[in-house]
Design an enzyme around this catalytic site. Structure first.
Site, PDB file in Angstrom:
ATOM      1  CG  ASP A   1      -1.762   7.417   0.580  1.00  0.00           C
ATOM      2  OD1 ASP A   1      -1.058   8.413   0.426  1.00  0.00           O
ATOM      3  OD2 ASP A   1      -2.585   7.028  -0.269  1.00  0.00           O
TER       4      ASP A   1
ATOM      5  CG  ASP B   1      -1.643   1.218   1.468  1.00  0.00           C
ATOM      6  OD1 ASP B   1      -2.287   1.671   0.519  1.00  0.00           O
ATOM      7  OD2 ASP B   1      -1.584   1.778   2.590  1.00  0.00           O
TER       8      ASP B   1
HETATM    9  C1  G6P Z   1      -5.575   5.785  -0.047  1.00  0.00           C
HETATM   10  C2  G6P Z   1      -5.666   6.537   1.251  1.00  0.00           C
HETATM   11  C3  G6P Z   1      -7.030   7.133   1.440  1.00  0.00           C
HETATM   12  C4  G6P Z   1      -7.422   7.938   0.210  1.00  0.00           C
HETATM   13  C5  G6P Z   1      -7.384   7.054  -1.023  1.00  0.00           C
HETATM   14  C6  G6P Z   1      -7.723   7.824  -2.284  1.00  0.00           C
HETATM   15  O1  G6P Z   1      -6.288   4.616   0.048  1.00  0.00           O
HETATM   16  O2  G6P Z   1      -5.411   5.664   2.335  1.00  0.00           O
HETATM   17  O3  G6P Z   1      -7.014   7.970   2.579  1.00  0.00           O
HETATM   18  O4  G6P Z   1      -8.733   8.459   0.364  1.00  0.00           O
HETATM   19  O5  G6P Z   1      -6.075   6.533  -1.156  1.00  0.00           O
HETATM   20  O6  G6P Z   1      -6.705   8.752  -2.500  1.00  0.00           O
HETATM   21  P1  G6P Z   1      -6.732   9.879  -3.612  1.00  0.00           P
HETATM   22  O7  G6P Z   1      -5.323  10.399  -3.603  1.00  0.00           O
HETATM   23  O8  G6P Z   1      -7.124   9.241  -4.906  1.00  0.00           O
HETATM   24  O9  G6P Z   1      -7.732  10.888  -3.177  1.00  0.00           O
HETATM   25 MG    MG Z   2      -2.624   3.120   3.601  1.00  0.00          MG
END
Ligand code: G6P
Ligand code: MG
Length: 223
Positions: free
Chosen positions: A14, A12
């Site tokens: 983030d 993953d």
């Molecule tokens: C990851 C993060 C989420 C976020 C999602 C979409 O899964 O953990 O917190 O909402 O990505 O991210 P984006 O950059 O497309 O808004």
């Molecule tokens: Mg994450």
């Protein structure tokens, strides 16, 4: 080749590769404030791993008035603008401590490496960190239709690198991501707190001071 039939590692982004989760949440807090309501700090954990629109819907649950669906896209877009401003400092060398060393060691041990992220910003963030080339395959929110806990992003990563789920370990900091990995059928290592990531097979606080050999030794033997 390391044991346990593991051939690939799927990360993953983030909260595992880079410290961006707090900026996602800060952007949701600001968006809510701009719309005149507040969200609780406890929502942070719940939003981790969810896609942009799925997160927006959870945030809007705290708004007293109903938000018409035609407004959702503009709100999600505003949140993304806030997020991009919040991470404008990110650049080369900003991967979390230990990440580069962990990836280099895993590659040296013959592992295939992939990203499995729900973020539509994943590719640009990896590029800013200067680590795109370390991965054999990247699957992100632009490649998938369904948000974690759906397994789609990890199925996409497994097929992209050409391994079956049982040959891969997913590294995840989100409850929804651990669930997605389990539904996909991969092994799963949580990055964070054991009392939150209760379904992960093994939980580490970070990728610092460890390596893939040690992790494979610590994972329960697969069935
Ligand atoms: C990851 C993060 C989420 C976020 C999602 C979409 O899964 O953990 O917190 O909402 O990505 O991210 P984006 O950059 O497309 O808004
Ligand atoms: Mg994450």
């Amino acid at each position: 080749m390391l044991g346990n039939h593991i051939r690939a590692l799927i990360f993953d982004l983030d909260g595992v590769i880079v410290d961006t989760t707090r900026f996602h949440f800060a952007s949701w807090v600001t968006l809510a404030q701009e719309l005149g309501f507040e969200i609780p700090a406890s929502l942070d954990e719940e939003l981790k791993g969810l896609g942009r629109l799925e997160s927006l819907q959870k945030v809007l649950n705290y708004r007293a008035e109903i938000t018409p669906q035609e407004d959702w896209q503009a709100m999600a877009s505003r949140k993304n603008d806030l997020y991009l401003a919040n991470i404008s400092h990110l650049s080369y060398g900003d991967a979390l401590p230990g990440v580069i060393e962990f990836l280099e060691d895993a590659r040296a041990n013959g592992m295939l490496l992939a990203i499995g992220s729900g973020s539509k910003n994943a590719r640009s963030i990896l590029s800013r960190l200067g680590i795109t080339g370390m991965f054999n395959y990247i699957c992100d929110g632009t490649d998938t239709k369904r948000s974690k806990p759906d397994p789609e992003v990890f199925q996409c990563a497994c097929s992209g690198i050409g391994v079956s789920p049982g040959e891969a370990i997913v590294f995840e900091d989100a409850v929804s991501g651990v669930e997605a990995a389990l539904r996909c059928g991969t092994r799963v290592v949580g990055i964070g707190k054991a009392d939150i990531l209760t379904k992960a097979e093994l939980v580490l606080t970070s990728l610092e001071h460890t390596n893939i050999k040690e992790i494979i030794q610590k994972l329960p033997k697969s069935a």
